[in-house]
Write an enzyme that holds these catalytic residues in place. Structure first.
Site, PDB file in Angstrom:
ATOM      1  CB  VAL A  37      -0.945   0.018   1.219  1.00  0.00           C
ATOM      2  CG1 VAL A  37      -1.852   1.245   1.168  1.00  0.00           C
ATOM      3  CG2 VAL A  37      -1.776  -1.260   1.271  1.00  0.00           C
ATOM      4  CG  ASP A  86      -8.408 -10.953   4.688  1.00  0.00           C
ATOM      5  OD1 ASP A  86      -8.212 -11.716   5.663  1.00  0.00           O
ATOM      6  OD2 ASP A  86      -7.507 -10.322   4.124  1.00  0.00           O
TER       7      ASP A  86
END
Length: 564
Positions: A26, A134
């Site tokens: 990220v 998730d």
């Protein structure tokens, strides 16, 4: 993956690495024109072809349609050199894992607002027929006002198929994964289970299950949940009951919706036993595939002990379950004390439970269940009726009508087992004998029934391997193979018996006990039937095509017979 700082992806320049893991990296990105900030998630999954690219685009489009105050928005997506990336809102406050590191215990009063906000987002996604897959503290971000923002909706589907998974990250994900998701069949209740694991961890400072990949999978599926009261002495029994319900191994026994779980937890935190597993204002039940959700009337409650119905066959649109998680070869235990493998304290329990599960889901092929009895009661009359129709059908059409008779025998044998195959073929043989008698006047009813039952029995041998489960090419091909073998034995057997009667029992002088001549006669008769319009062989082969169609159609009506 190489460091991408300074690179441009789409309209964003990557300025800072915010975090990385086994599935993605990220970056903080700045729009080249607007100078606004966004989080750029670069996935490690490589898209190898057009199908992968289109699948990722569909997934990204689905996630981008989610607009909710507790969901990180997906602003854009793209593919650079076969590597997919997503542009998302930037949450500068970090994640709940960063705010509360592992081992941190939180009071229930702190946990409840997080749970309520997370379930609000999850319920919205479930209503849009999307599963998160998730849920864990790392994917729960904090907004400017301290509100929870769920990220990575649907990203797990792409990430989990990546070939570049890091073992530590896989274990970190499976630590929160439900038994059905481990088996590759995620559903909305899977998110509820994962969130309940997070709540358990916040209350006790540790997750209920720990270990290697293999041990985690085993414990999630078979091990008893460690009681909360043993780790938090002052825990309310009602709170423990709620969390235990949400962590049930069987997803049917959990709450009817993730929102119902949050409502029950809030109610239990006030010292009151939960009285409903559904939201009082909007209890939600999951409908059959391709049907809208069914909302109960306001004020209608479901008893606490019973979970709202969610059929096992229900699947969410636009979401394809990933393949079942299998531990890497180097993580699979080879036995107690295997090199590099600690002894698994749950191994004996897991093997026993797994053996019991296999016994329940794969009954003896030679047993006779109530479902098989019903199949007999339905199949025998159907085959008898079809045999009568064959006898009344004009010769020019009898091949195609006869094919349906064969297909019925094939289908009931391969789908429900040997006993059903023999009974249904016997019913067809008794009726059809009077039609066959014209073709083979010397063939007895006993002999004809015997060979017809042999056809049904050999066709049904596919059931020994498939247990009636025909959801892929392999089992269907196996059923076609055994059915063809049964047809061959039937055709050869009836012709052989007819020739024996004609040439031996009736004393025809031309045979003179020459077995080679008898075999030659059988071969000529069978060859003639292949080309003759009323031949058994042609009807039987057409019946094989009808069998494939029948097995495919049967998949539309729930699980195979052995799985109920």
């Amino acid at each position: 993956m190489a460091n991408l700082i300074g690179k441009q992806l789409g309209n964003y320049t990557l300025t800072q690495l915010l975090g990385q893991g086994g599935f993605a990296e990220v970056y903080l990105g700045e729009h080249v024109y607007l100078k606004t900030s966004a989080a750029i998630k670069v996935l490690h999954a490589q898209l190898s072809g057009q199908d992968d690219t289109e699948s990722f685009q569909r997934e990204a489009q689905t996630v981008a349609r989610l607009v909710h105050p507790n969901i990180i928005r997906v602003l854009d997506f793209g593919i650079a050199e076969q590597v997919p990336f997503l542009v998302m809102d930037y949450a500068s406050k970090g994640t709940l894992r960063q705010r509360y590191p592992r081992g941190t215990r939180l009071p229930l009063t702190t946990i409840l607002p997080y749970v309520q906000q997370a379930t609000s987002a999850l319920q919205y996604a479930h209503d849009e027929r999307l599963i998160h897959r998730d849920i864990k503290p790392e994917n729960m971000l904090l907004g400017q006002q301290g509100d929870v923002l769920l990220s990575d909706f649907g990203i797990a589907l792409v990430s989990q198929s990546s070939r570049n998974q890091n073992t530590q990250d896989v274990v970190g994900t499976v630590a929160y994964m439900s038994p059905e998701q481990i088996q590759g069949k995620p559903r909305p209740a899977s998110d509820q289970y994962s969130l309940a694991i997070v709540v358990y961890e916040w209350l006790t400072g540790e997750r209920p299950f720990n270990g290697t990949f293999t041990e985690l999978c085993t414990q999630h599926m078979f091990a008893t949940l460690p009681p909360l009261r043993e780790k938090v002495a002052n825990i309310s029994p009602h709170v423990e009951e709620v969390i235990t319900t949400a962590l049930a191994k069987d997803y049917h026994q959990r709450f009817g919706s993730v929102k119902a779980f949050a409502n029950a937890l809030e109610q239990a935190s006030q010292g009151q036993p939960p009285t409903s597993v559904s939201s009082p204002d909007h209890p939600t039940l999951l409908a059959q595939p391709n049907q809208p959700y069914i909302a109960a009337q306001s004020g209608q409650h479901v008893p606490y002990q019973v979970r709202a119905t969610m059929p096992p066959s229900a699947q969410l649109q636009n979401v394809t379950p990933p393949a079942a998680f299998m531990p890497p070869n180097n993580l699979r235990p080879q036995g107690p004390g295997a090199q590099g493998q600690p002894n698994n304290p749950y191994a004996h329990q897991a093997q026993g439970a797994k053996h019991q599960q296999v016994q329940e889901s794969r009954p003896s092929a030679w047993g006779l269940t109530s479902r098989q009895l019903v199949a007999m009661l339905i199949g025998a009359p159907l085959c008898a009726i079809m045999g009568y129709v064959v006898s009344k059908t004009p010769r020019s059409l009898s091949t195609f009508v006869f094919a349906f008779s064969f297909a019925l025998v094939y289908f009931f044998g391969t789908k429900y087992g040997p006993w059903v195959g023999m009974v249904t073929s016997l019913a067809a043989a008794i009726v059809e004998y009077f039609f066959i008698f014209i073709l083979y006047p010397h063939l007895s009813l006993y002999e004809f029934c015997m060979f017809y039952m042999l056809l049904g029995f050999v066709a049904s041998l596919a059931f020994l391997r498939t247990r009636g489960h025909y959801r892929s090419v392999g089992p269907i091909a196996f059923a076609v193979g055994t059915s063809f073998a049964g047809l061959a034995l039937f055709v050869v057997g009836t012709n052989f018996a007819a020739q024996v009667h004609e040439n031996i029992l009736l004393g025809y002088p031309r045979l003179n006990s020459n077995i080679l001549f008898l075999i030659g006669q059988v071969v000529r008769n069978v060859t003639a039937q292949v080309t003759h319009i009323t031949g058994y062989v042609r009807s039987g082969l057409i019946g094989l095509v009808l069998l494939v169609m029948a097995l495919l159609i049967s998949n539309l009506f729930g699980k195979p017979s052995n799985a109920r």
